[in-house]
Design a protein around this motif. Sequence first.
Motif, short mmCIF file in Angstrom:
data_model
loop_
_atom_site.label_atom_id
_atom_site.label_comp_id
_atom_site.label_asym_id
_atom_site.label_seq_id
_atom_site.Cartn_x
_atom_site.Cartn_y
_atom_site.Cartn_z
N SER A 134 13.26 -5.30 12.28
CA SER A 134 14.54 -5.36 11.55
C SER A 134 14.82 -6.75 10.99
O SER A 134 15.63 -6.90 10.08
N ALA A 135 14.15 -7.79 11.53
CA ALA A 135 14.33 -9.14 11.01
C ALA A 135 13.40 -9.45 9.85
O ALA A 135 13.42 -10.54 9.28
N GLY A 136 12.56 -8.48 9.47
CA GLY A 136 11.63 -8.68 8.36
C GLY A 136 10.34 -9.34 8.76
O GLY A 136 9.53 -9.73 7.91
N LYS A 137 10.08 -9.48 10.06
CA LYS A 137 8.86 -10.13 10.55
C LYS A 137 7.75 -9.09 10.70
O LYS A 137 7.97 -8.00 11.25
N ILE A 138 6.54 -9.44 10.22
CA ILE A 138 5.40 -8.54 10.34
C ILE A 138 4.95 -8.54 11.81
O ILE A 138 4.64 -9.58 12.37
N ILE A 139 4.92 -7.33 12.39
CA ILE A 139 4.50 -7.24 13.80
C ILE A 139 3.11 -6.60 13.94
O ILE A 139 2.41 -6.88 14.92
N TYR A 140 2.70 -5.77 12.98
CA TYR A 140 1.37 -5.18 13.00
C TYR A 140 0.84 -5.07 11.58
O TYR A 140 1.60 -4.88 10.64
N ASP A 141 -0.50 -5.17 11.46
CA ASP A 141 -1.17 -5.02 10.17
C ASP A 141 -2.46 -4.25 10.42
O ASP A 141 -3.28 -4.65 11.25
N THR A 142 -2.65 -3.16 9.71
CA THR A 142 -3.82 -2.31 9.92
C THR A 142 -5.10 -2.88 9.33
O THR A 142 -6.19 -2.44 9.67
N GLY A 143 -4.98 -3.84 8.43
CA GLY A 143 -6.14 -4.27 7.67
C GLY A 143 -6.42 -3.28 6.54
O GLY A 143 -5.96 -2.13 6.58
N HIS A 144 -7.13 -3.72 5.52
CA HIS A 144 -7.39 -2.87 4.35
C HIS A 144 -8.44 -1.81 4.64
O HIS A 144 -9.36 -2.02 5.43
N GLY A 145 -8.28 -0.68 3.99
CA GLY A 145 -9.24 0.41 4.07
C GLY A 145 -9.06 1.34 2.89
O GLY A 145 -8.07 1.27 2.16
N PHE A 146 -10.03 2.22 2.69
CA PHE A 146 -10.01 3.10 1.52
C PHE A 146 -9.21 4.37 1.77
O PHE A 146 -9.24 4.95 2.85
N GLY A 147 -8.48 4.78 0.74
CA GLY A 147 -7.76 6.04 0.71
C GLY A 147 -7.98 6.67 -0.65
O GLY A 147 -8.87 6.27 -1.40
N TRP A 148 -7.17 7.67 -0.98
CA TRP A 148 -7.33 8.33 -2.28
C TRP A 148 -5.97 8.73 -2.85
O TRP A 148 -4.98 8.79 -2.13
N GLN A 149 -5.98 8.99 -4.14
CA GLN A 149 -4.77 9.46 -4.82
C GLN A 149 -5.15 10.35 -5.99
O GLN A 149 -6.24 10.22 -6.56
N ALA A 150 -4.27 11.30 -6.31
CA ALA A 150 -4.45 12.19 -7.46
C ALA A 150 -3.08 12.50 -8.03
O ALA A 150 -2.10 12.57 -7.28
N GLY A 151 -3.00 12.65 -9.34
CA GLY A 151 -1.71 12.91 -9.94
C GLY A 151 -1.81 13.44 -11.35
O GLY A 151 -2.89 13.58 -11.91
N GLY A 152 -0.64 13.73 -11.89
CA GLY A 152 -0.57 14.21 -13.25
C GLY A 152 0.81 14.00 -13.82
O GLY A 152 1.77 13.76 -13.09
N GLY A 153 0.89 14.05 -15.12
CA GLY A 153 2.18 13.85 -15.78
C GLY A 153 2.04 14.02 -17.27
O GLY A 153 1.09 14.63 -17.77
N ILE A 154 3.00 13.46 -17.99
CA ILE A 154 2.97 13.49 -19.45
C ILE A 154 3.20 12.08 -19.98
O ILE A 154 3.79 11.23 -19.30
N ALA A 155 2.72 11.84 -21.18
CA ALA A 155 2.91 10.56 -21.85
C ALA A 155 3.67 10.81 -23.15
O ALA A 155 3.19 11.56 -24.02
N ILE A 156 4.84 10.21 -23.27
CA ILE A 156 5.73 10.44 -24.41
C ILE A 156 5.82 9.17 -25.25
O ILE A 156 6.28 8.13 -24.77
#
Length: 196
Positions: A129-151
């Motif tokens: 709650s004080a904004g202090k980082i207490i844990y960090d997982t380290g970087h790793g790979f994930g994924w994302q997928a999406g869609g939308g429209i461009a106007i």
Amino acid sequence: MKKNSTMMAVIACAILLLSFQSAAAQKKWSFELKPGVNFPVKKLGNANLTTGFGFEGTLAYNFMPHLGAYAGWSWNKFAADKSFVGNDVEFEETGYCFGLQFIHPIKKSNIRYMIKGGGTYNHIETENSAGKIIYDTGHGFGWQAGGGIAIPIGKRWLLVPEVRYRSLSREINTGDGTTPIDLNYLSAGVGISYSF
């Protein structure tokens, strides 16, 4: 070690984008900024996450008329009243994204539909709650997928409403043991894109 992994991800994204530069005579770059609202679809460990928010910035290169590669950076934040790491904590997912995007006109209109898919190289930080980082997982790979429209909203500008699904699996070492966590959420946002 963490800095080396992060640097390798940045270099890989840059090489991916630059390698397509000579693939076609028609060059088309774009830069997009997208804020978003994030809706968790499952618990993070035993934590019920609240609706989150975040933003993403990406650079894209169209190496074919409708197909391009993108790379960028994102930041997303979620809160939890109670969790396996304490009460009143926030979880921040930050890191890099990369992948392919397909953008095609809808019939003869200027509006285009868009489909995106790719990976992320992110980490999850836990803050008290004080904004202090207490844990960090380290970087790793994930994924994302999406869609939308461009106007189109100008000669070089696009308004881009989009919905995405993102998934990242990491582990948090609390000192008492290692807890596997899966961050899965739907993100809805409206971005602004500039082509050059």
